[in-house]
Design a protein around this motif. Structure first.
Motif, short mmCIF file in Angstrom:
data_model
loop_
_atom_site.label_atom_id
_atom_site.label_comp_id
_atom_site.label_asym_id
_atom_site.label_seq_id
_atom_site.Cartn_x
_atom_site.Cartn_y
_atom_site.Cartn_z
N PHE A 92 0.83 -1.20 0.00
CA PHE A 92 0.00 0.00 0.00
C PHE A 92 0.87 1.26 0.00
CE2 PHE A 92 -2.95 -3.13 1.64
CZ PHE A 92 -4.15 -2.77 1.02
N SER A 93 0.45 2.20 -0.84
CA SER A 93 1.02 3.54 -0.84
C SER A 93 0.19 4.40 0.09
CB SER A 93 1.00 4.13 -2.25
OG SER A 93 1.47 5.47 -2.25
N ILE A 94 0.86 5.06 1.04
CA ILE A 94 0.16 5.86 2.05
C ILE A 94 0.60 7.32 1.94
CG2 ILE A 94 -0.08 6.30 4.54
CD1 ILE A 94 0.22 3.32 5.01
N HIS A 95 -0.38 8.21 1.85
CA HIS A 95 -0.14 9.64 1.99
C HIS A 95 -1.07 10.10 3.11
CE1 HIS A 95 -0.02 13.87 -0.03
NE2 HIS A 95 0.61 13.84 1.14
N ALA A 96 -0.49 10.34 4.28
CA ALA A 96 -1.31 10.71 5.44
C ALA A 96 -2.15 11.93 5.07
CB ALA A 96 -0.43 11.01 6.64
N PRO A 97 -3.48 11.85 5.26
CA PRO A 97 -4.36 12.86 4.68
C PRO A 97 -4.46 14.14 5.49
CG PRO A 97 -5.64 11.20 5.81
CD PRO A 97 -4.20 10.75 5.88
N SER A 98 -4.66 15.22 4.77
CA SER A 98 -5.01 16.49 5.38
C SER A 98 -6.50 16.72 5.20
CB SER A 98 -4.21 17.63 4.72
OG SER A 98 -4.44 17.64 3.32
N GLY A 99 -7.10 17.43 6.12
CA GLY A 99 -8.54 17.67 6.07
C GLY A 99 -8.89 19.02 5.47
N ASN A 100 -10.17 19.24 5.30
CA ASN A 100 -10.67 20.54 4.87
C ASN A 100 -12.04 20.76 5.51
OD1 ASN A 100 -12.62 19.14 3.20
ND2 ASN A 100 -10.97 18.85 1.70
N LYS A 101 -12.70 21.86 5.17
CA LYS A 101 -13.97 22.20 5.82
C LYS A 101 -15.05 21.17 5.54
CE LYS A 101 -13.21 27.20 5.94
NZ LYS A 101 -13.70 28.53 5.49
N THR A 102 -15.03 20.58 4.36
CA THR A 102 -16.07 19.60 4.02
C THR A 102 -15.72 18.19 4.48
OG1 THR A 102 -15.09 19.27 1.82
CG2 THR A 102 -16.82 20.97 2.04
N HIS A 103 -14.44 17.94 4.71
CA HIS A 103 -14.03 16.62 5.17
C HIS A 103 -12.95 16.79 6.24
CE1 HIS A 103 -13.20 12.16 3.98
NE2 HIS A 103 -13.26 12.33 5.29
#
Length: 241
Positions: A92-103
């Motif tokens: 698996f390729s992982i890019h730790a996610p950043s959030g935003n106002k909708t998510h």
């Protein structure tokens, strides 16, 4: 087996990536912030919802049986590498996610812990190889290093160790301070030398003996704000044609 991971910085390093792979001929590739790559072998790529780029896992031989990771489309991409190996292997390729106002999202460390828990359920007792931009430190730091490991990052490292996953660069360079993989865009230090080591390749502990791992720091790779990370690992039963 040669393994590569690289964050292409919103696709800016796509051309450099193609030349690198032509010369490196990696068996297993993890990409982040990538357009759908042109690739002669098999692989999976997914874009992040409402974005044009995402993450990819590419293999030179065999094929990838895609396994979705709920809640992380385009951030975590991969599945089972099938094609001749003696043991089941998930990549698996992982890019730790950043959030935003909708998510909205939790901290990078908490998101990585949630991802690891999900992948544990997917892979079960099978071998697991992870590569990517984790947005948390991918190894323990030595006393006196300028960047400290937070409690949240220590929890991630402990979780990886409990799953018997080893970070390739520290395994290949025992006793050395962690080297830089991310060139901070906001760093005012000449040459942007703050050594943040957030890109990693994690392999089963049983593979760690004799691993060779290097960060490619030539200026040609500065089309991205991340440097490519390459590991050479001996692993019996690698999928093949």
């Amino acid at each position: 087996m040669t393994i590569l991971t690289w964050n292409l910085c919103h696709g800016r390093a796509a051309g450099v990536w193609a030349v690198l792979q032509k010369n490196l001929s990696a068996d297993l590739v993890f990409l982040q912030e990538s357009d759908e790559p042109e690739w002669a072998g098999d692989g999976v790529w997914e874009s992040i919802p409402n974005r044009t780029r995402g993450s990819a896992v590419l293999v030179k031989a065999g094929r990838i049986r895609r396994v979705p990771v709920p809640g992380y489309r385009g951030w975590v991409t991969g599945g089972e590498w099938v094609g001749g190996g003696n043991n089941p292997l998930f990549v698996f390729s992982i890019h730790a996610p950043s959030g935003n106002k909708t998510h909205p999202r939790q901290s990078y460390a908490r998101e990585v812990l949630k991802i690891l828990k999900t992948l544990d359920r997917i892979a079960g007792d099978a071998d697991l190889v992870l590569g990517g931009d984790f947005n948390v430190v991918c190894g323990h730091r030595l006393p006196g290093e300028p960047v400290k490991v937070t409690k949240a990052e220590l929890a991630v490292l402990a979780d990886l160790a409990a799953r018997r996953l080893v970070s390739c660069w520290p395994a290949a360079h025992p006793g050395r301070p962690l080297a830089q993989t991310l060139r901070w865009t906001g760093d005012k230090t000449p040459g942007k030398t703050v050594p943040y080591h957030c890109d990693g390749l994690f392999v089963p502990a049983a593979w760690a003996a004799g691993v060779v791992c290097e960060i490619l720091t030539s200026r040609v790779f500065e089309r991205s704000d991340h440097y490519p990370l390459v590991a050479w690992v001996d692993q019996p039963g690698t999928p093949s044609d």
